[in-house]
Design an enzyme around this catalytic site. Structure first.
Site, PDB file in Angstrom:
ATOM      1  N   SER A 142       0.865  -1.185   0.000  1.00 32.30           N
ATOM      2  CA  SER A 142       0.000   0.000   0.000  1.00 32.30           C
ATOM      3  C   SER A 142       0.898   1.229   0.000  1.00 32.30           C
ATOM      4  O   SER A 142       2.074   1.135   0.380  1.00 32.30           O
ATOM      5  CB  SER A 142      -0.871  -0.017   1.257  1.00 32.30           C
ATOM      6  OG  SER A 142      -1.425   1.263   1.493  1.00 32.30           O
ATOM      7  N   TYR A 155      -2.477  -0.821  10.439  1.00 31.15           N
ATOM      8  CA  TYR A 155      -2.484  -1.141   9.003  1.00 31.15           C
ATOM      9  C   TYR A 155      -1.144  -0.748   8.358  1.00 31.15           C
ATOM     10  O   TYR A 155      -0.560  -1.532   7.607  1.00 31.15           O
ATOM     11  CB  TYR A 155      -3.651  -0.405   8.344  1.00 31.15           C
ATOM     12  CG  TYR A 155      -3.835  -0.710   6.875  1.00 31.15           C
ATOM     13  CD1 TYR A 155      -4.237  -1.980   6.453  1.00 31.15           C
ATOM     14  CD2 TYR A 155      -3.620   0.261   5.907  1.00 31.15           C
ATOM     15  CE1 TYR A 155      -4.414  -2.258   5.105  1.00 31.15           C
ATOM     16  CE2 TYR A 155      -3.793  -0.007   4.560  1.00 31.15           C
ATOM     17  CZ  TYR A 155      -4.191  -1.263   4.168  1.00 31.15           C
ATOM     18  OH  TYR A 155      -4.368  -1.539   2.825  1.00 31.15           O
TER      19      TYR A 155
END
Ligand SMILES: NC(=O)c1ccc[n+]([C@@H]2O[C@H](COP(=O)([O-])OP(=O)(O)OC[C@H]3O[C@@H](n4cnc5c(N)ncnc54)[C@H](O)[C@@H]3O)[C@@H](O)[C@H]2O)c1
Length: 258
Positions: A142, A155
């Site tokens: 990401s 995350y």
């Protein structure tokens, strides 16, 4: 170009979103696609749709966090197909919050799926890939792997690990002809995003969708098919010179000032 004929591909988290788009595209390019997900209903439906369209897909209900389950499943896939060429480590979960808002339970949940899940699948895959002379592992990282985004402590930590793992695997399996790369998307419009808006902005989903769209300098979110196209390139033989690389796909998020 970009054919996946005679290749067996396992895609985790492929019952919906980005993984589903990858499964559909890889099957159209000729791969035997194996969809691995906890979501039986959407996973089976995705496999059925692919088969109805004349391509090859099977659904397997499995949890990437369970090492025994993953080893047994991957071995079964290898034995049935006599090959194991591509692994896309795509399954992932999120948690919202800063460090001091993140519970131990949330931290463990995110790390167990995003980090241990990638480790389990890559570990099970490399021994099988060695037996068929090489392979490709593609990890879904990401933009948060390389930059600080507000309220994404657990995350971001997990996706940083996914990127480091990518470099480590790429380095250690050069001699086995196993390539390993990562894709780092900014926001992509999937059920992941819709679920987030529903949970955190009930009644304001449309307004917040626009806000989130505009955070990409290009003015919109990515589409799952756009991520799938990059995944196809990286898993194809045409990308044979690419290993140990991270590919942002982010509408300018990491490099352009608005
Ligand atoms: N959508 C985005 O904006 C975005 C941006 C950057 C990175 N990503 C990453 O891309 C990947 C896919 O995201 P998405 O938006 O398509 O998500 P999604 O929630 O739409 O789909 C994820 C899938 O993974 C499955 N899954 C979750 N935990 C699992 C487990 N333990 N075992 C097996 N399957 C499991 C879910 O059932 C679901 O089908 C994730 O790793 C995510 O972190 C997404």
């Amino acid at each position: 170009m970009f054919t996946l004929e005679n290749k067996t591909a396992v895609i985790t988290g492929a019952a919906k979103g980005i993984g589903q788009a990858i499964a559909r595209l890889f099957s159209r390019q000729g791969a035997d696609v194996h969809i691995l997900d906890l979501d039986d209903e959407n996973g089976q439906r995705t496999a059925n749709e692919i088969v109805s369209a004349g391509y090859s897909a099977r659904f397997h209900s499995a949890n990437v966090a369970n090492q025994r389950e993953i080893f047994d499943l991957f071995t079964q896939i290898f034995n049935e197909n006599k090959r194991f060429n591509i692994l896309v480590n795509n399954a992932g979960v999120a948690a919202i919050g800063k460090l001091d808002e993140t519970t131990e339970e949330d931290f463990d949940r995110v790390m167990t799926v995003n980090v241990k899940g990638c480790y389990n699948c890559a570990l099970a895959a490399v021994s099988l890939m060695k037996q068929n002379g090489g392979g490709v592992i593609l990890n879904m990282a990401s933009i948060v792997s390389t930059m600080g985004i507000a309220d994404r402590f657990a995350y971001s930590t997990s996706k940083g690990a996914v990127l480091s793992m990518t470099y480590s695997i790429a380095r250690d399996y050069l001699d086995e002809n196993i390539r390993c790369n990562a894709i780092s998307p900014a926001r992509v419009h999937t059920p992941f995003v819709d679920g987030y808006l529903k949970q955190h902005y009930p009644g304001r989903e449309k307004e917040m969708f626009e806000v989130l769209s505009k955070t990409q300098p290009i003015g919109r979110m990515g589409q799952p098919d756009e991520i799938a196209a990059l995944a196809l390139y990286l898993c194809s033989d045409e990308a044979g010179f690419i290993t140990g690389s991270n590919f942002p796909i982010d509408g300018g998020f990491t490099t352009l000032k608005k």
